[in-house]
Write a protein that holds these residues in place. Structure first.
Motif, mmCIF file in Angstrom:
data_model
loop_
_atom_site.group_PDB
_atom_site.id
_atom_site.type_symbol
_atom_site.label_atom_id
_atom_site.label_comp_id
_atom_site.label_asym_id
_atom_site.label_seq_id
_atom_site.Cartn_x
_atom_site.Cartn_y
_atom_site.Cartn_z
ATOM 1 N N ILE A 1 0.846 -1.191 0.000
ATOM 2 C CA ILE A 1 0.000 0.000 0.000
ATOM 3 C C ILE A 1 0.883 1.244 0.000
ATOM 4 O O ILE A 1 2.045 1.194 0.405
ATOM 5 C CB ILE A 1 -0.966 0.010 1.216
ATOM 6 N N ASN A 2 0.306 2.345 -0.424
ATOM 7 C CA ASN A 2 1.037 3.597 -0.538
ATOM 8 C C ASN A 2 0.877 4.406 0.750
ATOM 9 O O ASN A 2 -0.084 5.155 0.900
ATOM 10 C CB ASN A 2 0.503 4.380 -1.749
ATOM 11 N N ILE A 3 1.811 4.193 1.687
ATOM 12 C CA ILE A 3 1.808 4.961 2.944
ATOM 13 C C ILE A 3 3.204 5.535 3.158
ATOM 14 O O ILE A 3 4.178 5.062 2.575
ATOM 15 C CB ILE A 3 1.393 4.089 4.162
ATOM 16 N N ASP A 4 3.281 6.550 4.007
ATOM 17 C CA ASP A 4 4.561 7.206 4.257
ATOM 18 C C ASP A 4 5.460 6.320 5.125
ATOM 19 O O ASP A 4 4.993 5.408 5.806
ATOM 20 C CB ASP A 4 4.332 8.567 4.919
ATOM 21 N N CYS A 5 6.743 6.616 5.088
ATOM 22 C CA CYS A 5 7.718 5.783 5.797
ATOM 23 C C CYS A 5 7.556 5.881 7.320
ATOM 24 O O CYS A 5 7.877 4.934 8.037
ATOM 25 C CB CYS A 5 9.148 6.119 5.377
ATOM 26 N N VAL A 6 7.036 6.989 7.822
ATOM 27 C CA VAL A 6 6.814 7.122 9.263
ATOM 28 C C VAL A 6 5.735 6.132 9.715
ATOM 29 O O VAL A 6 5.903 5.416 10.709
ATOM 30 C CB VAL A 6 6.416 8.580 9.634
ATOM 31 N N THR A 7 4.642 6.071 8.977
ATOM 32 C CA THR A 7 3.556 5.142 9.305
ATOM 33 C C THR A 7 4.044 3.698 9.163
ATOM 34 O O THR A 7 3.772 2.853 10.018
ATOM 35 C CB THR A 7 2.342 5.390 8.390
ATOM 36 N N ARG A 8 4.778 3.429 8.097
ATOM 37 C CA ARG A 8 5.330 2.086 7.872
ATOM 38 C C ARG A 8 6.240 1.688 9.047
ATOM 39 O O ARG A 8 6.168 0.582 9.558
ATOM 40 C CB ARG A 8 6.112 2.068 6.554
ATOM 41 N N GLY A 9 7.080 2.623 9.480
ATOM 42 C CA GLY A 9 7.986 2.364 10.602
ATOM 43 C C GLY A 9 7.244 2.163 11.913
ATOM 44 O O GLY A 9 7.624 1.311 12.731
ATOM 45 N N GLU A 10 6.185 2.936 12.114
ATOM 46 C CA GLU A 10 5.367 2.814 13.326
ATOM 47 C C GLU A 10 4.754 1.406 13.404
ATOM 48 O O GLU A 10 4.777 0.769 14.454
ATOM 49 C CB GLU A 10 4.268 3.880 13.282
ATOM 50 N N ILE A 11 4.220 0.936 12.277
ATOM 51 C CA ILE A 11 3.628 -0.408 12.249
ATOM 52 C C ILE A 11 4.706 -1.453 12.512
ATOM 53 O O ILE A 11 4.506 -2.378 13.296
ATOM 54 C CB ILE A 11 2.926 -0.669 10.898
#
Length: 133
Positions: free
Chosen positions: A79-89
């Motif tokens: 999915i197209n999400i920002d790296c901050v959100t990806r890192g948080e998950i």
């Protein structure tokens, strides 16, 4: 699988109306597939199911599956999400809670609402369903 025309017309009221209808979701998924973006709806749907899991061990397995399928870089259905959100998950995976994917799900829902959904309403797929007798 045909929905009554009144139901189909209601899908134009809001993305929520569309997503609340099983047939609406299937038609929207067909449309998204034509745009090569069905991963958005599939991720949203996976998150909805994830939030209903009560067992901690099951939650951890489901979180890892969602991460591998949709979130990690180079995922099959990334999915197209920002790296901050990806890192948080990624950071939440060691102890995933019911809200592990909430931020990403909100981002993807907003993307669908502002981008894919308006195109869906103008699409031949949707218009053909509206115009049938």
């Amino acid at each position: 699988m045909l929905a009554p025309v009144a139901d189909v017309a209601a899908w134009a009221e809001s993305l929520d109306q569309l997503l609340e209808c099983q047939t609406g979701q299937l038609v929207f998924e067909d449309f998204l597939r034509t745009e090569y973006s069905e991963e958005n709806l599939l991720f949203w749907r996976a998150c909805e199911g994830y939030k209903k899991i009560a067992d901690e061990a099951e939650l951890a397995v489901a979180a890892k599956r969602i991460f591998v399928e949709f979130v990690q870089v180079d995922a099959l259905r990334q999915i197209n999400i920002d790296c901050v959100t990806r890192g948080e998950i990624s950071g939440n995976l060691s102890r995933p809670g019911p809200g592990c994917f909430d931020r990403a799900q909100r981002l993807i829902r907003r993307l669908m609402e502002n981008d894919c959904y308006p195109r869906f309403l103008k699409s031949e797929i949707y218009q053909a369903l509206l115009e049938r007798p």
